[in-house]
Design a protein around this motif. Structure first.
Motif, short mmCIF file in Angstrom:
data_model
loop_
_atom_site.label_atom_id
_atom_site.label_comp_id
_atom_site.label_asym_id
_atom_site.label_seq_id
_atom_site.Cartn_x
_atom_site.Cartn_y
_atom_site.Cartn_z
N GLU A 1259 1.13 -4.10 1.73
CA GLU A 1259 1.85 -5.08 2.00
C GLU A 1259 2.77 -5.42 1.04
O GLU A 1259 3.77 -5.60 1.04
CB GLU A 1259 1.15 -6.25 2.87
N THR A 1260 2.09 -5.53 -0.25
CA THR A 1260 2.48 -6.01 -1.61
C THR A 1260 3.29 -4.88 -1.96
O THR A 1260 4.66 -4.96 -2.55
CB THR A 1260 1.63 -6.48 -2.59
N ILE A 1261 2.99 -3.69 -1.89
CA ILE A 1261 3.66 -2.54 -2.41
C ILE A 1261 4.89 -2.37 -1.70
O ILE A 1261 6.02 -1.81 -2.29
CB ILE A 1261 2.68 -1.36 -2.41
N PHE A 1262 4.88 -2.33 -0.40
CA PHE A 1262 5.89 -1.75 0.67
C PHE A 1262 6.86 -2.95 0.96
O PHE A 1262 7.92 -2.63 1.73
CB PHE A 1262 5.34 -0.63 1.45
N TYR A 1263 6.19 -4.27 1.03
CA TYR A 1263 7.21 -5.17 1.72
C TYR A 1263 7.16 -6.23 0.65
O TYR A 1263 8.62 -6.70 0.27
CB TYR A 1263 6.47 -5.72 2.90
N ILE A 1264 6.37 -6.75 0.31
CA ILE A 1264 6.66 -8.32 -0.82
C ILE A 1264 7.18 -7.89 -1.76
O ILE A 1264 8.21 -8.58 -2.22
CB ILE A 1264 5.15 -8.94 -0.81
N LEU A 1265 6.84 -6.92 -2.57
CA LEU A 1265 7.51 -6.77 -4.02
C LEU A 1265 8.88 -6.47 -3.88
O LEU A 1265 9.71 -6.75 -4.64
CB LEU A 1265 6.45 -5.71 -4.92
N PRO A 1266 9.11 -5.55 -3.07
CA PRO A 1266 10.54 -4.90 -2.83
C PRO A 1266 11.50 -6.26 -2.39
O PRO A 1266 12.50 -6.47 -2.66
CB PRO A 1266 10.57 -4.09 -1.50
N ARG A 1267 10.89 -7.05 -1.68
CA ARG A 1267 11.65 -8.07 -1.15
C ARG A 1267 11.81 -9.34 -2.29
O ARG A 1267 12.94 -9.75 -2.43
CB ARG A 1267 10.68 -8.82 0.14
N GLU A 1275 14.70 -1.18 2.90
CA GLU A 1275 13.71 -0.59 2.04
C GLU A 1275 12.29 -1.51 2.06
O GLU A 1275 11.22 -0.92 1.72
CB GLU A 1275 14.14 -0.73 0.34
N TRP A 1276 12.32 -2.48 2.93
CA TRP A 1276 11.29 -3.30 3.05
C TRP A 1276 10.38 -2.54 4.26
O TRP A 1276 10.90 -2.63 5.49
CB TRP A 1276 11.40 -4.79 3.43
N ILE A 1277 9.24 -2.52 3.98
CA ILE A 1277 8.37 -1.50 5.08
C ILE A 1277 7.24 -2.84 5.53
O ILE A 1277 6.35 -2.95 4.75
CB ILE A 1277 7.79 -0.16 4.78
N SER A 1278 7.18 -3.24 6.67
CA SER A 1278 6.26 -4.29 6.80
C SER A 1278 4.95 -3.67 7.42
O SER A 1278 5.01 -2.56 7.63
CB SER A 1278 6.72 -5.14 7.82
N LEU A 1279 3.84 -4.32 7.30
CA LEU A 1279 2.66 -3.72 7.66
C LEU A 1279 2.53 -3.62 9.23
O LEU A 1279 1.87 -2.62 9.78
CB LEU A 1279 1.51 -5.01 7.58
N SER A 1280 3.40 -4.23 10.10
CA SER A 1280 3.21 -4.07 11.61
C SER A 1280 4.06 -2.52 11.72
O SER A 1280 3.53 -2.03 12.62
CB SER A 1280 4.45 -5.12 12.10
N ARG A 1281 4.96 -2.03 10.70
CA ARG A 1281 5.29 -0.63 11.19
C ARG A 1281 4.23 0.10 10.79
O ARG A 1281 4.02 1.18 11.47
CB ARG A 1281 6.51 -0.39 10.10
N PHE A 1282 3.28 0.04 9.68
CA PHE A 1282 2.28 0.83 9.28
C PHE A 1282 1.20 0.85 10.89
O PHE A 1282 0.72 1.83 11.12
CB PHE A 1282 1.38 0.40 8.38
N LEU A 1303 1.54 -15.10 -2.43
CA LEU A 1303 2.48 -14.34 -2.63
C LEU A 1303 3.40 -14.09 -1.23
O LEU A 1303 4.67 -13.96 -1.43
CB LEU A 1303 1.95 -13.05 -3.25
N ARG A 1304 2.81 -14.04 -0.28
CA ARG A 1304 3.59 -13.86 1.01
C ARG A 1304 4.73 -14.77 1.29
O ARG A 1304 5.79 -14.43 1.82
CB ARG A 1304 2.73 -13.38 2.26
N GLU A 1305 4.42 -15.96 0.86
CA GLU A 1305 5.36 -17.13 1.15
C GLU A 1305 6.30 -17.28 0.05
O GLU A 1305 7.10 -18.37 0.34
CB GLU A 1305 4.45 -18.11 1.20
N LEU A 1306 6.35 -16.64 -1.20
CA LEU A 1306 7.22 -16.66 -1.70
C LEU A 1306 8.60 -16.09 -1.58
O LEU A 1306 8.83 -15.33 -0.80
CB LEU A 1306 7.06 -15.97 -3.25
N LYS A 1307 9.86 -16.90 -2.13
CA LYS A 1307 11.10 -16.25 -2.01
C LYS A 1307 11.73 -15.42 -3.14
O LYS A 1307 11.26 -15.84 -4.03
CB LYS A 1307 12.04 -17.34 -1.53
N PRO A 1308 12.64 -14.63 -2.96
CA PRO A 1308 13.22 -13.71 -3.67
C PRO A 1308 13.85 -15.07 -4.93
O PRO A 1308 14.56 -15.81 -4.55
CB PRO A 1308 14.21 -12.97 -3.31
N SER A 1309 13.45 -14.64 -6.21
CA SER A 1309 14.11 -15.43 -7.27
C SER A 1309 13.83 -14.37 -8.62
O SER A 1309 13.28 -14.95 -9.39
CB SER A 1309 13.34 -16.92 -7.43
N ASP A 1310 15.01 -13.90 -8.93
CA ASP A 1310 14.99 -13.24 -10.21
C ASP A 1310 15.52 -14.08 -11.22
O ASP A 1310 16.90 -14.40 -11.08
CB ASP A 1310 15.76 -11.79 -10.10
N TRP A 1311 14.96 -14.38 -12.24
CA TRP A 1311 15.36 -15.76 -13.14
C TRP A 1311 16.79 -15.04 -13.80
O TRP A 1311 17.34 -15.89 -14.29
CB TRP A 1311 14.30 -15.99 -14.07
#
Length: 1522
Positions: A1259-1267, A1275-1282, A1303-1311
């Motif tokens: 989930e982190t590799i394919f969904y959370i970190l890309p998000r 490019e986000w692949i959720s665990l439900s798709r797996f 980690l799952r509840e964070l929002k995108p924020s590139d400083w």
């Protein structure tokens, strides 16, 4: 001066008439100008003595008719004429008419009208118009006035080449006619009268020219005030929404002039008091009216900019318009709603689609949030411009914050709007509005997406009975429109929503069952209206509830009144269907297939409706009895009409097909089971009838070929029966076929039969016509194709069941050889049949080739390669089909990628092996255009390699060896994915959205829209395959290491091909997918392998990577060092490279050090590592690059905290320095970016929340970190798709799935990007803007609508600007860009002229780009640089002060210099300034004070500063004088 000289000459001249005659012969340019001036002074002077006055009139008469008119017509002296002479002649002619009065005016008018009627050339036409211009103010005869007005309007309406004439009429003749009080009503009536009114553009041109007369400053005469005429306001509104910008400009000018006049007069005014007033004014509400119209004009002028960042702040002012327009007391419109419609039409027709979307959303929100009174204007607007705007598919895109599959905002607002708006309409208007709305959906070629959302909005309207038969027919027409899309899911969704609309909005008392059934027939059962779905249940309930309310059909004759109306209708429908005409001619035609579909659908509907209350199926039995009666008689009654028999068989077939169109088991459906049981009864009769038809009707013959023909039929029928048995037995795997005695006979029959046999066509006893013969030939061709296919089905059964053709027989070497040859012969027959069989019947041939090719690859490799090529050719040719492609692709994949085929080809490493790899890349290439192809290939291969079935017994070789031999397939799958075009993304998003909704209604849609065809499932399949591998298995281990190396190679290839790449580009996505897969493989790799490849991972960190790729590389490094701390020495080497290599990548390695506590978890010797880390980090804390210092400080903070915790004594001396530095960073003062960025990098997810070990999951590799790294959403692949991809199961006890909640509840924020985003968010959150951008349009001082069409020499006189005495001389400037900018600046600030070195600059594209048409509004004079001395001397004599813009010893400071009114600015050359020979001719030099180092400003900027300072001083003087 000229006036003084003229008055002096006239006062001293004894015979003025003689003076006029003397000046007029010959009439040169100088004489013409002098003559004009004298006539002007004579006309302006007082009355002369009687005798002298008569002499002057005679002289003026002669001058007008004998000198001026011929000159204007191109007569006397035309060759030597000039623009100045013609202009003077026109002026002289006007003054002659003033002296002579009405007689001369009438004479000139008659002559001019005659010339216009004669249709002369353009020059004569212009001369005639000039004569009418001179005569118009003094005309008195009504007949002449009418003719002049008619001629002017005729020229105004003239199309094509009449643009110049129209401009001339509007610019000169109409103002002259407007000055004549008797002519004005005639022109007014001609312009806006009932008959022959001019088109909007020309009418607005004319009205702008007549503005002084129609919108008078003082009290107006009754009937001549344009504000009182509704047609005038309708024309203004039409002009405001015209596509032509000039028309809109004229309309705004007229509106502003009328408003300024009304506000100044403060009088009671109402346009058309007997009808809804388009315009009114009241002294009591003067301020409210001014506020409304000021806001209105601001919005309309802002929309001209077509820039969303300028327009968006103004949009909230639309709300204030509505607040001002609607009376709170009465709830009615104070201002006519058509004015608001004009604003939205402008927005809807904008070329900027973003503006169009904003306009639509604002309009929809308005009715959603504000309960506005009903208006017919808005209803027409909704059905017209709004629906036209809604036809654009791109408007339905998602907002950035929405997830894939969410309903776009426009779709949601459209639903709420339509439901809310319908509640505002009176009951009697709802039906007509909805009917027009639905009919509009059929009036044009709509794309699938707009039709879908409009249908969805219709379905969301609360139930109300407003649509009758006409509305039902309109909905049926819309259904036919939805069939044009190739997207089956969108097509099905539209049909579902329209059926719901029918049930919600139809007044059943106004429609009959035949009309309802006709509508239902337009729905496709396989896409929407299907049994055992929620929608079918809703339809049955609707029919049951409204059963007795439907309107009786005129042709209905229902007998059983106790039965339901639906049952009665179905009874009559079945009876009518089975009736046949008496005419034998009509019996020869084939029955209508749609009629059988209608009857079968209604039978099933009636049965389901009746079944809710009647479990005895009495009515269903009654429906079927007429059909059963006919079917039972088919075998025994030879005289049943052919048409009746065909109809009954068609209906039978349609009813039987319902078993295959149902989702659940047909045995559980009582209706279908009853139908099936009932239709079994006449089977014997039907078979007898069919046999009789085959042997009598189709093959009736008395020839000697009868037995042969009958034998062919038996052969075809026998093979079909045998094939059916073989297909059944293929599915019964538990049956032991060897025990059956007939199987051996079947095996021998198939093994030694002739394949692809051409059957002889049966002969006929009588000749047929050509058309019948053609149809018969086509029918026989299908029979032969089916026969050949059945042969291959039987062969497939034998090969799949026994593996070889000769198994079970006593074989000799000769027999074995013959069997090998027989296999080769059969494969050759397969190649032959592939080229002749229809594409939908080749799958059994592929299945046979799958068994034969492995046996022949060694001995007949060329033949096998030919089989591969031909099979691929068939599949690629089918790629544009939908129904048969996927089944054939599956058979093709099972053939080419059969485990044994792959193994044999790989063992030989010959041409077949190369060909299979070539096919792999062809399939991948096909997948980029046809989604789902790669999914089929990869799913089959992964399953067969890791879960080999019993059938795949390839000499007991390990099937997983194929994975290593064809690892390119997995490598490409790991990075597979396309970047969709915008329109493809729209379609994909809509499909995702509707798939979520429709799966509730129709479970069967999984058949058509399989989720496994999603591009994501290629990578999901590959990842799940890799997750199943075991690192302790030597084959698996070798394979994973090979994949790891190949993925690193692919990353290096992408990096070399593109050193810089954009975010979310294809290169970025490929690199991102590479490192995601490497991260999945990392835990399964051992230390020895990583020792050899870690350097390549470090080298990848030195590349110029996007944020998401950088995070993955850092994560892999951290996990590797965490598991194997002994690799730290290699890591420290990364900091030893030269600064040039490190400056772009050092942040990557510093980020790794920020997680140094995790790296050292598995090492006991932490202090030496900390010492080394501290030394490395400290040197980067002093980097020149701000970002590098931030990363170093964040790492230093983490490492120093570890040192404090472990009490590292070696660093006690550094403690004060490091802690004071960190404290200074934490307590950084000021409000600059430094402090803000320090706080942001500390709060960034990668340093604050992310834990490289605990957060390791799919989930982190394919969904959370890309998000979180702001990668594109697709490019986000959720665990439900797996989880949804079930072809490959999860490994047993697989734990790396879910991420931590934090980690799952964070929002995108590139400083590094927050500055831009935060400000935009704040701006967008504002509901009302305190100030908005406004373009200055000085309408009061100009008539902008006329000037573009006027002659060049008349522009300055017609502009009506303030009389500026500033001349800008730019003859020394030679760059078009500077000249264009100066032209624009001079025009804006009202300079009297711009002098340039050559008028050719005007045509330059760079000049035009900067001037933005200013050259059309500003007088330009050509003075070459060599002529400047003479020009400056001339202007000096006219009283101008010559001012040079130059830095000299005696130059004045601009802030201290006072400009004279008559100023001439001389600008220097871009490089040399003002030459020395010209400086001596200057009266004064002015310089601009400077504070910087650069020596001088750009010449355009310098000129602009002086022009503005001159203008500012003159404005102040004028205010002081006032």
């Amino acid at each position: 001066m000229e006036v003084v000289l003229a008055d002096t000459l006239l006062s001293r001249c004894g015979d003025r008439a003689a003076l006029l005659r003397a000046l007029s012969a010959p009439l040169s340019a100088e004489r013409a100008e002098a003559l004009r001036l004298l006539l002007q002074r004579l006309a302006a002077g007082g009355p002369a003595a009687a005798g002298e006055a008569e002499a002057l009139r005679r002289a003026a008469w002669e001058v007008a008719l004998e000198r001026c008119r011929p000159l204007l017509r191109g007569g006397e002296g035309a060759a030597a004429g000039s623009a100045e002479r013609l202009r003077a002649a026109r002026g002289a002619l006007r003054h002659c008419v003033q002296l002579c009065g009405a007689p001369l005016a009438a004479r000139l008018a008659r002559d001019a009208l005659a010339e216009l009627a004669a249709g002369s050339g353009a020059a004569a036409q212009e001369a005639a118009v000039e004569a009418l211009v001179a005569a118009a103010p003094r005309l008195e005869e009504p007949e002449l006035l009418s003719r002049c007005a008619a001629a002017a309007l005729a020229l105004l309406r003239e199309e094509g080449e009449g643009e110049a004439a129209a401009a001339l009429v509007a610019g000169r003749l109409l103002p002259a006619l407007g000055a004549n009080g008797a002519a004005l009503p005639r022109v007014w009536e001609g312009l806006l009268g009932a008959g022959g009114a001019a088109r909007a553009g020309r009418a607005l041109l004319a009205l702008s020219a007549l503005a002084d007369a129609l919108l008078p400053r003082g009290p107006a005469e009754p009937g001549l005030d344009a504000r009182l005429c509704p047609r005038f306001w309708r024309l203004v509104q039409e002009g405001l929404t015209e596509r032509d910008g000039l028309c809109r400009k004229r309309a705004r000018y007229l509106l502003k002039r009328a408003l300024d006049l009304s506000g100044g007069q403060r009088a009671e005014l109402r346009c058309a008091p007997d009808e809804p007033s388009l315009f009114w004014w009241s002294a009591e509400k003067n301020e409210q009216l001014l506020q409304f119209w000021e806001t209105y004009i601001l919005i309309m002028e802002t929309l001209e900019g077509n820039q969303i960042h300028v327009i968006k702040p103004v949009l909230p002012k639309l709300n204030s318009l509505y607040e001002l327009a609607i009376s709170g007391d009465k709830g009615c419109w104070l201002f006519h709603p058509s004015w608001h419609v004009c604003i939205y039409r402008r927005m809807f027709e904008s070329e900027n689609k973003t503006l169009t979307k904003e306009g639509i959303l604002h309009f929809l929100e308005l009715y959603e949030t504000k309960h506005l009174p009903n208006s017919f204007v808005f209803s027409e607007f909704v059905i017209g411009p709004l629906m036209d705007a809604l036809s654009e598919s791109s408007l339905y895109s998602r907002t950035p914050g929405q997830s894939i599959g969410a309903c776009p905002p426009l779709g949601m607002k459209l639903q709420k709007f339509l439901a809310t708006y319908l509640t505002l309409l009176p009951e009697e208007e709802k039906g007509s509005f909805l009917l027009k709305f639905i009919q509009k959906m059929t009036s044009r070629h709509w794309c699938a997406v707009p039709i879908l959302f409009l249908s969805m909005a219709l379905a969301s309207i609360p139930a109300c009975k407003v649509l009758g038969a006409e509305g039902l027919h309109a909905l049926r027409d819309v259904l036919q429109c939805t069939m044009i899309t190739h997207q089956i899911l969108l097509r099905g969704a539209a049909q579902c929503y329209l059926l719901q609309t029918t049930m919600h909005l139809t007044d059943v008392e106004k429609v009959s069952f035949p009309e309802v059934s006709s509508f239902l027939l337009s729905l496709r059962p396989e896409e929407s209206l299907r049994r055992d779905t929620l929608l079918w249940t809703e339809l049955c309930s609707w029919l049951q509830v409204n059963d007795r309310r439907f309107r009786k059909s005129g042709t209905s004759d229902f007998g059983h009144q106790e039965a339901s109306s639906l049952c009665q209708y179905v009874h009559s429908l079945v009876g009518e269907y089975l009736k046949t005409p008496a005419s034998e001619r009509e019996n020869c035609f084939m029955p209508d297939w749609f009629e059988a579909k209608l009857v079968s659908t209604m039978i099933l509907l009636a049965a389901d409706v009746d079944g809710k209350s009647n479990i005895e199926w009495i009515e269903l039995e009654a429906f079927l009895n007429p059909l059963l009666d006919v079917l039972m008689k088919l075998g025994s009654n030879a005289y049943i009409p052919t048409l009746k028999a065909d109809k009954s068989l068609q209906l039978l077939l349609k009813l039987l097909q319902t078993r295959w169109l149902k989702c659940s088991n047909a045995q559980d459906d009582e209706v279908l089971f009853f139908i099936w049981k009932s239709l079994v009864t006449p089977v014997e009769s039907i078979l007898e009838f069919v046999l009789r038809r085959l042997t009598t009707n189709e093959l009736s013959t008395v020839s000697n070929d009868y037995e042969t023909s009958f034998g062919v039929v038996l052969k075809v029928a026998g093979m079909a029966s045998l094939a059916a048995v073989c297909e059944i037995m293929d599915g019964e795997l538990e049956v032991h076929l060897e025990s059956l005695p007939s199987v051996d006979a079947l095996k021998k029959l198939i093994s030694f039969s002739r394949f692809n046999e051409v059957l002889k066509k049966p002969s006929y006893i009588e000749e047929k016509n050509s058309s019948c013969e053609e149809k018969t030939s086509q029918g026989w061709g299908k029979i032969v194709a089916r026969y050949v296919r059945d042969q291959w089905i039987c062969l497939r059964f034998v090969l799949n069941s026994f593996g070889t053709l000769a198994q079970g027989c006593e074989e000799t070497s000769v027999m074995s050889l013959s069997m090998a040859e027989r296999s080769k012969e059969i494969l050759q027959s397969a190649l032959e049949v592939l080229s002749i069989l229809p594409s939908d019947q080749v799958s059994p041939v592929f299945d046979c080739m799958k068994v034969l090719v492995p046996k022949l690859l060694d001995s007949s490799e060329a033949l096998c390669i030919e089989a591969f090529d031909l099979a691929w050719k068939i599949i690629s040719s089918l790629s544009n089909t939908q129904l048969i492609f996927w089944a054939n692709l599956k058979a093709f994949v099972q053939f080419i990628f059969d485990t044994e085929v792959l193994a044999v080809a790989a063992s030989a490493k010959g041409q077949a092996y190369t060909k299979i790899k070539e096919v792999i890349f062809k399939l991948i290439d096909l997948s980029t255009t046809k989604t789902g192809v790669f999914n089929v290939v990869l799913s089959h291969c992964c399953q067969s390699w890791i879960f080999p079935t019993v059938d795949e017994r390839s000499a007991l070789t390990n099937a997983f060896l194929n994975a290593g031999n064809y690892s390119e397939l997995i490598t490409e799958a790991c990075v597979f994915g396309t970047v969709f075009r915008k329109d493809q993304r729209y379609t994909k998003n809509f499909c995702d959205f509707y798939f979520k909704i429709l799966c509730v209604w129709f479970l069967f849609l999984f058949i058509f829209y399989s989720t496994n065809r999603d591009d994501h499932f290629v990578r999901i399949c590959a990842v799940k395959f890799l997750c199943l591998l075991d690192g302790t298995n030597i084959l698996h281990k070798t394979f994973m290491e090979d994949i790891f190396i190949k993925l690193l190679d692919k990353d290096e290839l992408v990096s070399r091909s593109r050193t810089r790449y954009y975010a979310n580009s294809l290169q970025h996505r490929i690199k991102n997918r590479v490192w995601q897969t490497l991260l999945v493989l990392l835990p399964k790799l051992n230390q020895n392998f990583l020792s050899g490849t870690l350097d390549r991972v470090f080298q990848a960190g030195f590349s110029n990577n996007q944020a998401s790729v950088k995070y993955f590389i850092e994560w892999i490094v951290i996990l590797t060092l965490h598991k194997y701390p002994q690799f730290l020495d290699k890591f420290w080497d990364c900091f030893c490279y030269d600064e040039e290599k490190l400056k772009k990548s050092i942040c990557t390695f510093l980020s790794v050090l920020a997680h140094f506590d995790i790296i050292l978890q598995n090492t006991s010797e932490k202090k030496p590592a900390l010492k080394k880390a501290l030394i490395v980090v400290l040197q980067w804390c002093f980097s020149h690059n701000f970002s590098v210092r931030l990363y170093a400080l964040i790492a230093l903070k983490k490492i120093w905290a570890m040192c404090r915790m472990l009490h590292v004594e070696e660093f006690e001396a550094l403690t004060p320095v490091i802690e004071s530095s960190l404290q200074q960073v934490e307590n950084m003062h000021g409000t600059g970016n430094a402090r803000r960025n320090w706080q942001r990098i500390q709060d960034h997810f990668f340093f604050a929340t992310f834990h490289p070990v605990e957060d390791y999951s799919l989930e982190t590799i394919f969904y959370i970190l890309p998000r979180l790294s702001e990668l594109a959403e697709d490019e986000w692949i959720s665990l439900s798709r797996f989880d949804r991809f079930t072809d490959i199961p999860w490994p047993a006890a697989f734990q790396w799935c879910h991420s931590r909640t934090e980690l799952r509840e964070l929002k995108p924020s590139d400083w590094t990007q927050q500055d831009m985003g935060s400000h935009l968010a704040e701006a967008d959150s504002q509901t009302e803007w305190t100030d908005v951008q406004k373009k200055i349009i000085p309408w009061k001082n100009s008539t902008p609508s006329l000037d573009l069409e006027m002659a060049f020499q008349d522009r300055a006189a017609k502009l009506g600007k303030s009389n500026s005495r500033l001349i800008v001389v730019a003859s020394l400037i030679d760059k078009p860009t500077n000249l264009g900018g100066l032209c624009r600046t001079s025009e804006i600030f009202g300079a009297s002229a711009l002098v340039v070195g050559s008028l050719h600059y005007i045509q330059d594209k760079q000049f035009q780009h900067l001037s933005v048409s200013a050259e059309q509004w500003l007088p330009l004079v050509e003075v070459k640089p060599s002529q400047l001395v003479d020009y400056l001397q001339e202007k000096k004599t006219e009283g101008y002060t010559i001012i040079g813009v130059e830095q000299t010893a005696k130059s004045f400071d601009l802030t201290e210099y006072c400009f004279p009114e008559k100023s001439l600015l001389l600008l220097g050359n871009e490089h040399e300034g003002i030459p020395a020979n010209l400086i001596h001719h200057l009266d004064v030099c002015v310089e601009i004070p400077q504070q910087g180092i650069i020596r001088s400003l750009n010449v355009h900027v310098s000129g602009a500063l002086l022009i503005w300072e001159y203008t500012r001083q003159q404005v102040i003087k004028q205010k002081q004088q006032q």
